[in-house]
Design an enzyme around this catalytic site. Sequence first.
Site, short mmCIF file in Angstrom:
data_model
loop_
_atom_site.label_atom_id
_atom_site.label_comp_id
_atom_site.label_asym_id
_atom_site.label_seq_id
_atom_site.Cartn_x
_atom_site.Cartn_y
_atom_site.Cartn_z
N ALA A 211 0.85 -1.20 0.00
CA ALA A 211 0.00 0.00 0.00
C ALA A 211 0.89 1.25 0.00
CB ALA A 211 -0.92 -0.01 1.22
N ASN A 212 0.31 2.40 0.23
CA ASN A 212 1.10 3.63 0.30
C ASN A 212 0.48 4.54 1.37
OD1 ASN A 212 -0.95 5.41 -1.00
ND2 ASN A 212 -0.57 4.01 -2.72
N HIS A 213 1.05 5.75 1.50
CA HIS A 213 0.66 6.62 2.63
C HIS A 213 -0.55 7.52 2.36
CE1 HIS A 213 4.06 5.52 5.05
NE2 HIS A 213 4.87 5.69 4.01
N ALA A 280 -4.12 7.38 -4.92
CA ALA A 280 -2.76 6.91 -5.19
C ALA A 280 -2.88 5.40 -5.43
CB ALA A 280 -1.86 7.21 -4.01
#
Length: 404
Positions: A211-213, A280
């Site tokens: 995943a990402n932030h 994102a």
Amino acid sequence: MRLEGKHIVLGISGGIAAYKSAALLRLLIKEGAEVQVVITPNGKEFITPATLAALSGKPVVSEFFAANTGEWHSHVDLGLWADLMVIAPATACTLAKMATGVADNMLITTYLSAKEPVMVAPAMDLDMFAHPSTQRNLDTLRGDGVIVLDSPSGELASGLEGKGRMLEPEQILEKVVEHFESASRKDFAGEKVVITAGPTREKIDDVRFIANHSSGKMGMALAEEFASRGADVTLVCGPVEGRKPVDARVKTVKVESALEMLDAVKKEYRDADVTIFAAAVADYRPEVAVAGKIKREERGPMTLSLVENPDIAAEMGANKREGQVNVGFALESDNGLQNAAKKLDAKNLDLIVLNPANRSDAGFNADTDIITLIGRDNMKEEFPLMTKRQCASVIANAVAKIAR
Ligand code: PMT
């Protein structure tokens, strides 16, 4: 009368430009506003409360207690009464106190308890304005949602020259009117707006994922802005713990992975008027999502085979029908303008919002952002640090200008 029925607190601090506040007060009253003046002790050195009280038809508030009766002036009540607080002039000292919460006069206590939007018109000489501490304070205030009215730029040669001078009363009046007009604007009434937000989660196994932030804050700010302007908004949102749009009018579709996001967007896109890709999305996913938990058999490296995810914005761009407007984002750490322009073309977007990937006060998970809008016909507009809601507002303004 464009400000009929509006309640405005006019804050005046101690600068030479305070003499212009009387003209501003007259203009606000002429447009139908009810104005309560709050002046700092230093402000009274530049303009008398008697003049201001005569113009506003109300006693001027300056001290915590009325001198004769000892009556307590309630800044909290003022905050509840007002629809807008305008501080003009706002000196370097007042801006510093606002930014740090030094509540040693009525103007600052009123600001700190304000429930309504606050505008400041900075006024000081150029050196004070250009000083890093003043610029830092202005950035802090912008981050806190304060609307900073920049100095006039029309007659300026370049850069900071002329900066620090207060906007003319007529120009401040126009900003005030614009503020109220935009708050009641319904320019997206009857339009369907689809927005992607947040990260995607790409499963490695049943307990691990890539995943990402992304926090979803930008997508939610956009959803709330468009909903407040009358649009019928659908938010397609990746996993964002505990966060949801405050505006109950926003319809939210929750998804986990890029493939799920693609499916949800496809369903909503057909009859969308405007689609904004703020999510994102993971560019890759594990080739196989293993059922159960991958065991650690023995020490040593592990190889994860990844396959490309579909590009949701590009797929929708390829199927764009006449009149549909697509807006993308570009999160970049270097060569931002070139990369954003490439994405604008490659994804057949009408507008792209460039934001930095390498600052703590912008991009992922921040409450603020620094955006540049890049559109067709070499359109390019840069903005200073703003809250994500303020970013959403300028993005919506730009979308409203795109011919459909
Ligand atoms: O959620 P926040 O914490 O508030 O953070 C906001 C944000 C940083 C996520 C947001 O402002 C932002 O920049 N979103 C896009 C991030 C991104 O993935 O940018 P990109 O340059 O990789 O992608 C370009 C565009 O294509 C984006 O509009 C993206 O949504 C879209 N895309 C990308 C890949 C993919 N597979 N599908 C897509 O639709």
